[in-house]
Design an enzyme around this catalytic site. Structure first.
Site, short mmCIF file in Angstrom:
data_model
loop_
_atom_site.label_atom_id
_atom_site.label_comp_id
_atom_site.label_asym_id
_atom_site.label_seq_id
_atom_site.Cartn_x
_atom_site.Cartn_y
_atom_site.Cartn_z
N ALA A 62 0.85 -1.18 0.00
CA ALA A 62 0.00 0.00 0.00
C ALA A 62 0.89 1.24 0.00
O ALA A 62 2.05 1.16 0.38
CB ALA A 62 -0.87 -0.01 1.25
N GLY A 101 0.67 -5.11 0.88
CA GLY A 101 -0.52 -5.14 0.03
C GLY A 101 -0.24 -5.69 -1.35
O GLY A 101 -1.12 -6.27 -1.99
N GLU A 104 -0.37 -9.29 -0.88
CA GLU A 104 -1.78 -9.65 -0.64
C GLU A 104 -2.57 -9.66 -1.96
O GLU A 104 -3.43 -10.52 -2.17
CB GLU A 104 -2.40 -8.68 0.37
CG GLU A 104 -1.86 -8.84 1.78
CD GLU A 104 -2.33 -7.76 2.72
OE1 GLU A 104 -3.09 -8.09 3.65
OE2 GLU A 104 -1.98 -6.58 2.50
N GLU A 124 4.23 -5.61 7.45
CA GLU A 124 3.40 -4.59 8.11
C GLU A 124 3.74 -4.40 9.59
O GLU A 124 3.67 -3.29 10.10
CB GLU A 124 1.91 -4.96 7.97
CG GLU A 124 1.33 -4.70 6.59
CD GLU A 124 1.57 -5.82 5.59
OE1 GLU A 124 0.99 -5.79 4.50
OE2 GLU A 124 2.38 -6.73 5.89
N1 T1G Z 1 4.63 3.41 0.04
C1 T1G Z 1 5.11 4.63 -0.33
N2 T1G Z 1 6.42 4.89 -0.61
C2 T1G Z 1 7.26 3.86 -0.54
C3 T1G Z 1 6.83 2.55 -0.17
C4 T1G Z 1 5.44 2.35 0.11
N3 T1G Z 1 4.94 1.15 0.45
N4 T1G Z 1 7.91 1.74 -0.19
C5 T1G Z 1 8.96 2.51 -0.55
N5 T1G Z 1 8.59 3.76 -0.76
C6 T1G Z 1 9.43 4.88 -1.20
C7 T1G Z 1 10.52 5.24 -0.19
O1 T1G Z 1 10.05 6.11 0.78
C8 T1G Z 1 11.59 5.86 -1.08
O2 T1G Z 1 11.19 7.18 -1.35
C9 T1G Z 1 11.46 5.07 -2.37
O3 T1G Z 1 10.15 4.46 -2.34
C10 T1G Z 1 12.47 3.97 -2.50
O4 T1G Z 1 12.42 3.18 -1.32
C11 T1G Z 1 -2.80 -3.14 3.32
C12 T1G Z 1 -1.11 -1.76 5.02
C13 T1G Z 1 10.51 -1.98 -1.22
C14 T1G Z 1 12.31 -3.05 0.04
O5 T1G Z 1 6.42 -2.02 4.30
O6 T1G Z 1 10.66 -2.01 2.48
O7 T1G Z 1 0.88 -2.76 2.39
O8 T1G Z 1 13.03 8.37 -0.24
O9 T1G Z 1 14.71 3.81 -0.49
O10 T1G Z 1 16.09 0.41 -0.34
O11 T1G Z 1 -1.57 -4.82 4.27
O12 T1G Z 1 11.23 0.48 0.21
O13 T1G Z 1 13.13 7.92 -2.68
O14 T1G Z 1 11.45 9.56 -1.76
O15 T1G Z 1 13.36 1.97 0.63
O16 T1G Z 1 15.40 -0.31 -2.67
C15 T1G Z 1 3.96 -2.68 3.34
C16 T1G Z 1 8.15 -0.78 2.38
C17 T1G Z 1 3.22 -1.40 3.30
C18 T1G Z 1 7.51 -2.10 2.21
C19 T1G Z 1 12.79 -1.07 -1.46
N6 T1G Z 1 5.16 -2.55 2.55
N7 T1G Z 1 9.25 -0.55 1.47
O17 T1G Z 1 13.91 -0.72 -0.70
O18 T1G Z 1 14.32 1.62 -1.66
S1 T1G Z 1 1.83 -1.48 4.36
C20 T1G Z 1 6.32 -2.22 3.11
C21 T1G Z 1 10.44 -1.18 1.62
C22 T1G Z 1 0.70 -2.42 3.50
C23 T1G Z 1 -1.43 -3.67 3.53
C24 T1G Z 1 -0.51 -2.79 4.28
C25 T1G Z 1 11.53 -0.76 0.70
C26 T1G Z 1 11.74 -1.73 -0.50
P1 T1G Z 1 12.26 8.29 -1.51
P2 T1G Z 1 13.77 2.66 -0.60
P3 T1G Z 1 15.05 0.23 -1.36
#
Ligand code: T1G
Length: 693
Positions: A62, A101, A104, A124
């Site tokens: 998400a 998500g 999912e 999450e």
């Molecule tokens: N949403 C918005 N922005 C995101 C994002 C996300 N999910 N993931 C990464 N970014 C942005 C980040 O801030 C950065 O921005 C750029 O992308 C590159 O990321 C309903 C509720 C995928 C392993 O927890 O773990 O789904 O600083 O520097 O090192 O159940 O990003 O460049 O402006 O981290 O290569 C669950 C979170 C969400 C994964 C890549 N997902 N992301 O790592 O790049 S909750 C997560 C990561 C959800 C549902 C629920 C990592 C990555 P900027 P980065 P990276």
């Protein structure tokens, strides 16, 4: 390219998400998915569907930037339910990291394929949440309760191979992923294979006691966290309730957590960690120097750990010591650390051998002549540091980066010992350096932009969280810690006891309190540091000599079996009446009337003094943003991430309340220790916080 594209290949409808950088499932993407699916379902020529993502990864979940705002329909659940209910089979092709998500959504599809390099996960809990789009109900139906519980409760991704073994991924593919996905969907069409709605699958029975066992098992490790325990509750419902009932409970728990202070703090930490990678004032495209090889001077505890960081990242490293004995000692510690990992099964023997082979030990500085970066990790003494840097200046090649691992000395003074101060900075690792994630990169007055940008990039490459800070006594972390230590000692002489102070910090969420931490680090280290600064201490700090008294008894902490605590042979601490006696007598000698000290006063004095110092650090520009301070404390000093770091936490408490207490302690403890930072006074006037506006 629209956020979601729909094309046709023969009988296959191809839905492609393209929302760089990580295909987050923002409102636009969700809407696009719904529209594309409707088009595929309405097209009689389409028999099966392939879902792909463009760019470096399948959706990583998400869009976290949308959290805390009202959800704009269609919600992710609605989209996933529509995909699952599709009468036409859908295959999802997962590459990169299919997370949250995103994963999912894939679980809502009927088939999943992936290259071996892909990873899938539900992280999450690391945001203080649980999967909120069916992950807690669908994953157990494919992978079984135990495997699903592990993935959801620890939040760590698993490899595609592992996911296949768990029954989550149907096929590991090679080469062109889009081609493989369309081929797989074509195959489904040709064979008239039906959709396989995951929610219709039964949940395999769980091992008796699986939930309670896990709950007990994580009680200590996840102390203070809320989400992991809610995750167990949600998966428990998957085992006991019909799908729709489980989904309802997942929703309720998810919404509760979304509104929780813990999740707010952990989401803050997620973005703060990404923010601190950027250096304010330095364009993102600042050129960096290539790092193909490294050198480390000093094979002691820190030097050895730092050398391991480079070897772990596949970078050849020359390790320099003054004598063969010292070198052998350093190498055997490294070998032992790796052997322990092999014994624990977290490292394969051949990988250990590969890393050891990258280490080149020598007593000859000329071995450093080809290194692209050299980290000095010798004893904390300015004269010795200068001597080493003068030698490095003579042997290092032009363009090599010279860094000091000093934890508080003046980096500019060290740089002045060379003819190339532009190539010098501090890279302050934390002990044990091969484990602790934080590196404080210290920008010297003359450190050149490409050196700073290279150090940030290198920090990430060796698996660290690099934070750029300025030159100051103790930089950011130790400077704030020194203030907290001072307050803790003052509290002892006023009426508290070490184990009372430590319990307050432990209950707050730190892994341990001040005095247990000092015992672990070795009281003699702090004593030596104190003696070297005596002339710069205030009269009260000098006379508050409890540490001196304990050390004069030969009690240096864990390593001598006793310090503030007494330790049994398994290093379990217990309060020591002898120390209580020593402290009470100290107060008497100092003419201080001991009084009842509340836990609240202990917490306020230990935490607010840090927040106040943090504000001064921001005023001086030693830290550019409050994010830097929060990430330093979360990754370097065990600050509980579910409180977001000292500056975020202060905002949650409310700066007016913090300022009022600071002013109160200025009266009771003294202005020289509790002068409110002008920044806090200004923010209170402007009714804003460090982050809150
Ligand atoms: N949403 C918005 N922005 C995101 C994002 C996300 N999910 N993931 C990464 N970014 C942005 C980040 O801030 C950065 O921005 C750029 O992308 C590159 O990321 C309903 C509720 C995928 C392993 O927890 O773990 O789904 O600083 O520097 O090192 O159940 O990003 O460049 O402006 O981290 O290569 C669950 C979170 C969400 C994964 C890549 N997902 N992301 O790592 O790049 S909750 C997560 C990561 C959800 C549902 C629920 C990592 C990555 P900027 P980065 P990276």
């Amino acid at each position: 390219m629209p956020l979601v594209d729909f094309t046709k290949q023969g009988k296959v409808g191809v839905i492609t998400i393209d929302n760089p950088p990580v295909n987050a499932l923002s409102h636009g993407v969700r809407e696009g998915l719904k529209t594309a699916l409707d088009r595929a379902l309405a097209d009689d020529g389409v028999v099966s569907i392939a879902l792909l993502c463009a760019g470096r990864t399948f959706s990583a979940g998400a869009d976290i930037t949308e959290f805390g705002k009202p959800v704009v329909p269609p919600g992710l659940r609605e989209v996933i339910d529509a995909f699952e209910a599709s009468p036409k089979p859908i295959v999802a092709a997962l590459h990169g990291t299919a997370l949250g998500g995103g994963f999912e959504l894939a679980l809502g599809c009927h088939y999943r394929i992936a290259p071996a390099t892909a990873k899938v996960g539900l992280p999450e809990v690391k945001l203080g949440l649980i999967p909120g789009a069916g992950g807690t109900q669908r994953l157990p139906r494919l992978a079984g309760i135990e495997a699903a519980l592990k993935m959801i409760v620890d939040g760590n991704p698993v490899s595609a191979e592992k996911a296949k073994a768990m029954g989550v991924v149907d096929e590991i593919v090679e080469g062109d992923l889009a081609g493989a996905a369309i081929g797989f969907a074509q195959h489904l069409a040709d064979e008239s294979r039906p959709p396989r709605p995951t929610s219709a699958l039964p949940v395999p029975p769980a091992k008796a006691g699986a939930f309670d066992e896990l709950e007990k098992g994580i009680a200590k490790k996840q102390r203070g966290f809320v989400a992991p325990f809610r995750a167990i509750e949600a998966v428990r419902a998957a085992a006991a309730e019909p799908f729709s009932e489980g989904m309802r409970l997942e929703r309720d728990l998810f919404m509760q957590l979304m509104a929780s202070p813990e999740s707010r703090a952990q989401r803050h930490a997620f973005f703060a960690e990404r923010e601190v990678a950027k250096i304010p004032g330095l364009p993102a495209e600042t050129p960096t120097r290539e790092i193909r090889s490294a050198g480390v001077v000093g094979a002691g505890t820190m030097g050895g750990g730092i050398a391991m960081c480079f070897a772990n990242a596949g970078i050849p490293v020359a390790l320099i010591e003054t004598t063969e004995e010292a070198l052998d000692r350093g190498l055997s510690t490294i070998r032992r650390n790796y052997a322990n990992s092999v014994a624990r099964g977290s490292l394969r023997q051949e990988e250990m051998d590969r890393r050891m082979a990258l280490l080149q030990a020598s007593t000859d500085y000329r071995q450093l002549s080809k290194a692209d970066v050299i980290i000095e990790a010798v004893f904390e003494e300015m004269a010795l540091k200068k001597e080493v840097f003068a030698k490095l200046d003579a042997v290092a090649k032009p363009g090599a980066i010279l860094a000091s691992n000093t934890s508080y000395l003046d980096v500019d003074e060290i740089a002045a010992a060379t003819k190339r101060p532009g190539d010098v900075l501090g890279m302050h690792f934390f002990s044990p350096a091969n484990v602790m994630k934080l590196v404080e990169n210290v920008r010297g007055e003359r450190s050149s932009p490409d050196v700073l940008a290279t150090a940030q990039k290198l920090g990430k490459r060796i698996g660290k969280v690099p934070v750029m800070v300025g030159v100051s006594d103790g930089f950011v972390g130790n400077r704030m810690l020194t203030k907290r230590m001072r307050e803790a000692y003052f509290l002892l002489e006023e009426g508290a006891l070490p184990w009372q102070v430590d319990k307050v910090l432990y209950d707050f969420g730190f892994p341990m309190g001040n005095f247990a931490m000092s015992d672990l680090a070795g009281l003699d280290v702090g004593w030596r540091n104190r003696k070297s600064k005596l002339d710069r201490l205030t009269p009260r700090e000098r006379e508050c000599d409890i540490l001196d008294r304990i050390c004069e008894m030969g009690r240096y902490g864990q390593k001598t079996g006793a310090g503030f605590y007494r330790y049994d042979d398994r290093r379990n601490p217990s309060p020591d009446p002898l120390i209580e006696k020593l402290i009470v007598e100290h107060s008497q000698r100092r003419g201080i009337q001991r009084r009842e000290i509340t836990d609240r006063e202990i917490l306020e004095r230990c935490m607010y003094v840090m927040v106040n110092e943090g504000a001064k650090i921001l005023e001086e520009g030693v830290a550019a943003r409050p994010h830097d301070i929060d990430i330093v404390w979360i990754y370097g000093y065990g600050f509980p991430v579910y409180r977001g770091g000292p500056m975020f936490w202060a905002d949650e408490v409310g700066l007016p309340k913090v300022l009022e207490a600071i002013r109160q302690y200025r009266e009771s403890v003294g202005a020289e220790y509790w002068e409110p930072a002008p920044l806090i006074e200004r923010y209170v006037k402007e009714e804003r916080g460090f982050y809150k506006r």
